[in-house]
Design a protein around this motif. Structure first.
Motif, PDB file in Angstrom:
ATOM      1  N   TYR A 159      59.555  29.008  14.107  1.00 50.83           N
ATOM      2  CA  TYR A 159      60.799  28.316  13.773  1.00 50.83           C
ATOM      3  C   TYR A 159      61.544  28.968  12.617  1.00 50.83           C
ATOM      4  O   TYR A 159      62.536  28.424  12.149  1.00 50.83           O
ATOM      5  CB  TYR A 159      60.520  26.841  13.465  1.00 50.83           C
ATOM      6  N   THR A 160      61.090  30.132  12.170  1.00 52.73           N
ATOM      7  CA  THR A 160      61.790  30.848  11.108  1.00 52.73           C
ATOM      8  C   THR A 160      62.685  31.946  11.680  1.00 52.73           C
ATOM      9  O   THR A 160      63.394  32.611  10.941  1.00 52.73           O
ATOM     10  CB  THR A 160      60.795  31.486  10.117  1.00 52.73           C
ATOM     11  N   LYS A 161      62.674  32.127  12.988  1.00 47.63           N
ATOM     12  CA  LYS A 161      63.459  33.180  13.633  1.00 47.63           C
ATOM     13  C   LYS A 161      64.524  32.568  14.546  1.00 47.63           C
ATOM     14  O   LYS A 161      64.212  31.960  15.563  1.00 47.63           O
ATOM     15  CB  LYS A 161      62.552  34.080  14.461  1.00 47.63           C
ATOM     16  N   GLY A 162      65.776  32.685  14.173  1.00 46.55           N
ATOM     17  CA  GLY A 162      66.876  32.255  15.024  1.00 46.55           C
ATOM     18  C   GLY A 162      67.144  30.763  15.059  1.00 46.55           C
ATOM     19  O   GLY A 162      68.054  30.317  15.751  1.00 46.55           O
ATOM     20  N   GLN A 163      66.354  29.986  14.365  1.00 44.45           N
ATOM     21  CA  GLN A 163      66.546  28.546  14.356  1.00 44.45           C
ATOM     22  C   GLN A 163      66.008  27.966  13.060  1.00 44.45           C
ATOM     23  O   GLN A 163      65.279  28.622  12.325  1.00 44.45           O
ATOM     24  CB  GLN A 163      65.863  27.895  15.554  1.00 44.45           C
ATOM     25  N   SER A 164      66.376  26.734  12.793  1.00 47.57           N
ATOM     26  CA  SER A 164      65.901  26.044  11.602  1.00 47.57           C
ATOM     27  C   SER A 164      65.576  24.609  11.979  1.00 47.57           C
ATOM     28  O   SER A 164      66.342  23.956  12.690  1.00 47.57           O
ATOM     29  CB  SER A 164      66.963  26.071  10.500  1.00 47.57           C
ATOM     30  N   PHE A 165      64.433  24.129  11.503  1.00 48.42           N
ATOM     31  CA  PHE A 165      63.966  22.784  11.810  1.00 48.42           C
ATOM     32  C   PHE A 165      63.468  22.176  10.511  1.00 48.42           C
ATOM     33  O   PHE A 165      62.596  22.735   9.860  1.00 48.42           O
ATOM     34  CB  PHE A 165      62.827  22.866  12.822  1.00 48.42           C
ATOM     35  N   ILE A 166      64.029  21.042  10.129  1.00 49.56           N
ATOM     36  CA  ILE A 166      63.531  20.334   8.946  1.00 49.56           C
ATOM     37  C   ILE A 166      63.133  18.914   9.327  1.00 49.56           C
ATOM     38  O   ILE A 166      63.662  18.330  10.279  1.00 49.56           O
ATOM     39  CB  ILE A 166      64.550  20.294   7.777  1.00 49.56           C
ATOM     40  N   LYS A 175      76.950  29.867  19.199  1.00 50.83           N
ATOM     41  CA  LYS A 175      77.800  30.880  19.839  1.00 50.83           C
ATOM     42  C   LYS A 175      77.094  31.663  20.929  1.00 50.83           C
ATOM     43  O   LYS A 175      77.738  32.259  21.772  1.00 50.83           O
ATOM     44  CB  LYS A 175      78.359  31.819  18.777  1.00 50.83           C
ATOM     45  N   ASP A 176      75.782  31.704  20.913  1.00 47.49           N
ATOM     46  CA  ASP A 176      75.013  32.394  21.944  1.00 47.49           C
ATOM     47  C   ASP A 176      74.493  31.341  22.917  1.00 47.49           C
ATOM     48  O   ASP A 176      73.586  30.586  22.596  1.00 47.49           O
ATOM     49  CB  ASP A 176      73.853  33.163  21.295  1.00 47.49           C
ATOM     50  N   SER A 177      75.059  31.290  24.117  1.00 47.14           N
ATOM     51  CA  SER A 177      74.725  30.226  25.060  1.00 47.14           C
ATOM     52  C   SER A 177      73.263  30.251  25.495  1.00 47.14           C
ATOM     53  O   SER A 177      72.728  29.245  25.951  1.00 47.14           O
ATOM     54  CB  SER A 177      75.633  30.289  26.285  1.00 47.14           C
ATOM     55  N   THR A 178      72.585  31.388  25.354  1.00 43.74           N
ATOM     56  CA  THR A 178      71.180  31.446  25.744  1.00 43.74           C
ATOM     57  C   THR A 178      70.260  30.841  24.689  1.00 43.74           C
ATOM     58  O   THR A 178      69.126  30.478  24.987  1.00 43.74           O
ATOM     59  CB  THR A 178      70.724  32.896  26.013  1.00 43.74           C
ATOM     60  N   SER A 179      70.735  30.729  23.447  1.00 45.43           N
ATOM     61  CA  SER A 179      69.870  30.184  22.399  1.00 45.43           C
ATOM     62  C   SER A 179      70.511  29.029  21.631  1.00 45.43           C
ATOM     63  O   SER A 179      69.956  28.581  20.644  1.00 45.43           O
ATOM     64  CB  SER A 179      69.475  31.295  21.416  1.00 45.43           C
ATOM     65  N   ALA A 180      71.674  28.549  22.080  1.00 49.11           N
ATOM     66  CA  ALA A 180      72.348  27.437  21.398  1.00 49.11           C
ATOM     67  C   ALA A 180      71.474  26.191  21.499  1.00 49.11           C
ATOM     68  O   ALA A 180      71.094  25.774  22.585  1.00 49.11           O
ATOM     69  CB  ALA A 180      73.715  27.183  22.011  1.00 49.11           C
ATOM     70  N   THR A 181      71.152  25.627  20.344  1.00 50.45           N
ATOM     71  CA  THR A 181      70.249  24.483  20.298  1.00 50.45           C
ATOM     72  C   THR A 181      70.672  23.520  19.209  1.00 50.45           C
ATOM     73  O   THR A 181      71.054  23.942  18.125  1.00 50.45           O
ATOM     74  CB  THR A 181      68.810  24.951  19.962  1.00 50.45           C
ATOM     75  N   TYR A 182      70.600  22.242  19.521  1.00 53.66           N
ATOM     76  CA  TYR A 182      70.702  21.209  18.496  1.00 53.66           C
ATOM     77  C   TYR A 182      69.949  19.995  19.001  1.00 53.66           C
ATOM     78  O   TYR A 182      70.148  19.552  20.133  1.00 53.66           O
ATOM     79  CB  TYR A 182      72.152  20.803  18.195  1.00 53.66           C
TER      80      TYR A 182
END
Length: 149
Positions: A49-56, A75-82
């Protein structure tokens, strides 16, 4: 010499016992997820979770909340996450139960998840079975967090 050895063993066992029990004061704060390991049907998936994303995860005296998003601002539809969720929790020693009241994956709402936690310094490890029988989900989850200062 025997007395010193016995005293040393007592101190070591006392310090080990203290690290095994978590208190609500120790668990409160903001934690950043470093890695997650899911074991399901014999398959193991490790997520960094330290690469390309953030989770708290944020814990106060009675509630928890978690937030995950990608670092490309969607902006990157392959990795867009929320995703986000939260609810109340119980803590009894190292037994930690989340009562999930809110979640962007609505089918997970209204379920309880039982974990064991361990706090060593600024590291929190949470592990346990996540089960949603109506979704045919049963997996073992291990999460490693670092305290945000």
């Amino acid at each position: 010499m025997k007395l010193l050895k016995a005293f040393s063993l007592f101190i070591i066992s006392l310090s080990t016992a203290c690290t095994e029990q978590a208190s609500k004061t120790e668990i409160q704060g903001t934690w950043q997820l470093q890695t997650g390991t899911l074991i399901e049907n014999g398959d193991t998936t490790l997520t960094d979770y330290t690469k390309g994303q953030s989770f708290i995860k944020i814990l106060n005296e009675t509630h928890f909340a978690f937030l995950l998003h990608d670092l490309q601002q969607g902006k990157d539809s392959t990795s867009a996450t929320y995703s986000a969720g939260g609810g109340t929790y119980d803590l009894d020693g190292n037994k930690y139960t989340e009562h999930l009241e809110y979640y962007s994956a609505r089918e997970w709402e209204g379920h309880d998840f039982n974990f064991e936690i361990e706090i060593n310094g600024d590291t929190l490890i949470q592990q346990g079975v996540e089960e949603l029988s109506d979704q045919n989900i049963k997996r073992y989850n291990i999460e490693k967090y670092l305290r945000v200062k």
